[in-house]
Design a protein around this motif. Structure first.
Motif, PDB file in Angstrom:
ATOM      1  N   SER A 156      43.456  34.353  44.675  1.00  0.00           N
ATOM      2  CA  SER A 156      42.773  33.058  44.689  1.00  0.00           C
ATOM      3  C   SER A 156      42.317  32.582  43.319  1.00  0.00           C
ATOM      4  O   SER A 156      41.995  31.401  43.146  1.00  0.00           O
ATOM      5  N   ASN A 157      42.282  33.480  42.323  1.00  0.00           N
ATOM      6  CA  ASN A 157      41.837  33.096  40.979  1.00  0.00           C
ATOM      7  C   ASN A 157      42.976  33.085  39.959  1.00  0.00           C
ATOM      8  O   ASN A 157      42.725  33.078  38.754  1.00  0.00           O
ATOM      9  N   LEU A 158      44.202  33.044  40.440  1.00  0.00           N
ATOM     10  CA  LEU A 158      45.345  33.088  39.540  1.00  0.00           C
ATOM     11  C   LEU A 158      45.402  31.829  38.675  1.00  0.00           C
ATOM     12  O   LEU A 158      45.405  30.712  39.179  1.00  0.00           O
ATOM     13  N   LYS A 159      45.453  32.043  37.363  1.00  0.00           N
ATOM     14  CA  LYS A 159      45.492  30.923  36.410  1.00  0.00           C
ATOM     15  C   LYS A 159      46.813  30.877  35.636  1.00  0.00           C
ATOM     16  O   LYS A 159      47.205  29.803  35.175  1.00  0.00           O
ATOM     17  N   PHE A 160      47.479  32.010  35.470  1.00  0.00           N
ATOM     18  CA  PHE A 160      48.773  32.061  34.786  1.00  0.00           C
ATOM     19  C   PHE A 160      49.765  32.782  35.685  1.00  0.00           C
ATOM     20  O   PHE A 160      49.493  33.876  36.170  1.00  0.00           O
TER      21      PHE A 160
END
Length: 219
Positions: free
Chosen positions: A70-74
């Motif tokens: 849920s916190n994937l940024k890349f």
């Protein structure tokens, strides 16, 4: 001598030696693919890299593999296929590198509203590719990289991406038209090198475009 990149990855690995899904970044392909395949990723993961070889058959991933991230940024997922309903997935993604993606686009609800960098190099994308309908809501998008996309003849309309600062179309050998370029007043870097089929000129260069760094020739 240890490089800064290697040192940084070693530091991240120390966050949890045994469970890659508990680290903030998972750079190694085998570890990244394993946590997706086994659904062992957690909300601690902010970056993940998958890179299949271009000559290999494209690996298929579904929305379920990303359910816990849920916190994937890349996200780097070179030469893969996606499928499934991505509603509620990848909402925090800032940087998507999807080199070698195929022309057929199967995911639904692929909304990337917080995307800043989109890299689709060496892909089979065309103007009609379905992802462009989802990318329109990315109001923070600053970079689009379509290097080596040899199937694209006409770009999608970029006029909705008024925040765009860098557009890379290098090596798009069949490209003949760029749509919406005149609306990109923040554009600083435009790479049209090796676009030998480009027959239409750029918009008249006004004062707003004097800062362009155009690395191409349209002659």
């Amino acid at each position: 001598m240890i490089s800064l990149e290697t040192l940084g990855r070693d530091i991240v690995r120390q966050e949890n030696f045994k469970e890659p899904g508990e680290r903030s970044r998972v750079w190694l392909h085998d570890e990244a693919f394993d946590i997706l395949e086994t659904h062992t990723g957690t909300k601690k993961v902010e970056a993940i890299c998958i890179n299949f070889e271009s000559e290999s058959p494209a690996c298929s991933l579904t929305s379920e593999e990303f359910a816990n991230l849920s916190n994937l940024k890349f996200l780097q997922m070179d030469f893969t296929k996606l499928d499934g309903d991505f509603k509620g997935r990848l909402l925090k993604l800032r940087w998507l590198r999807w080199n070698g993606c195929l022309r057929i686009f199967r995911p639904t609800n692929f909304h990337l509203k917080n995307l800043v960098i989109l890299d689709l190099s060496r892909s089979e994308v065309t103007e009609a590719w379905e992802i462009w309908n989802y990318i329109k809501i990315a109001r923070k998008l600053k970079v689009i990289n379509l290097t080596g996309c040899k199937s694209i003849v006409r770009t999608p309309d970029f006029s909705a991406h008024v925040t765009l600062e860098r557009l890379i179309l290098r090596g798009c050998s069949k490209l003949k038209e760029i749509q919406g370029l005149g609306r990109l007043e923040l554009l600083m870097d435009l790479d049209l090198s090796e676009c030998e089929s480009l027959v239409r000129r750029l918009p008249n260069i006004s004062s707003a475009y004097e800062k362009f760094k155009v690395s191409c020739s349209l002659e």
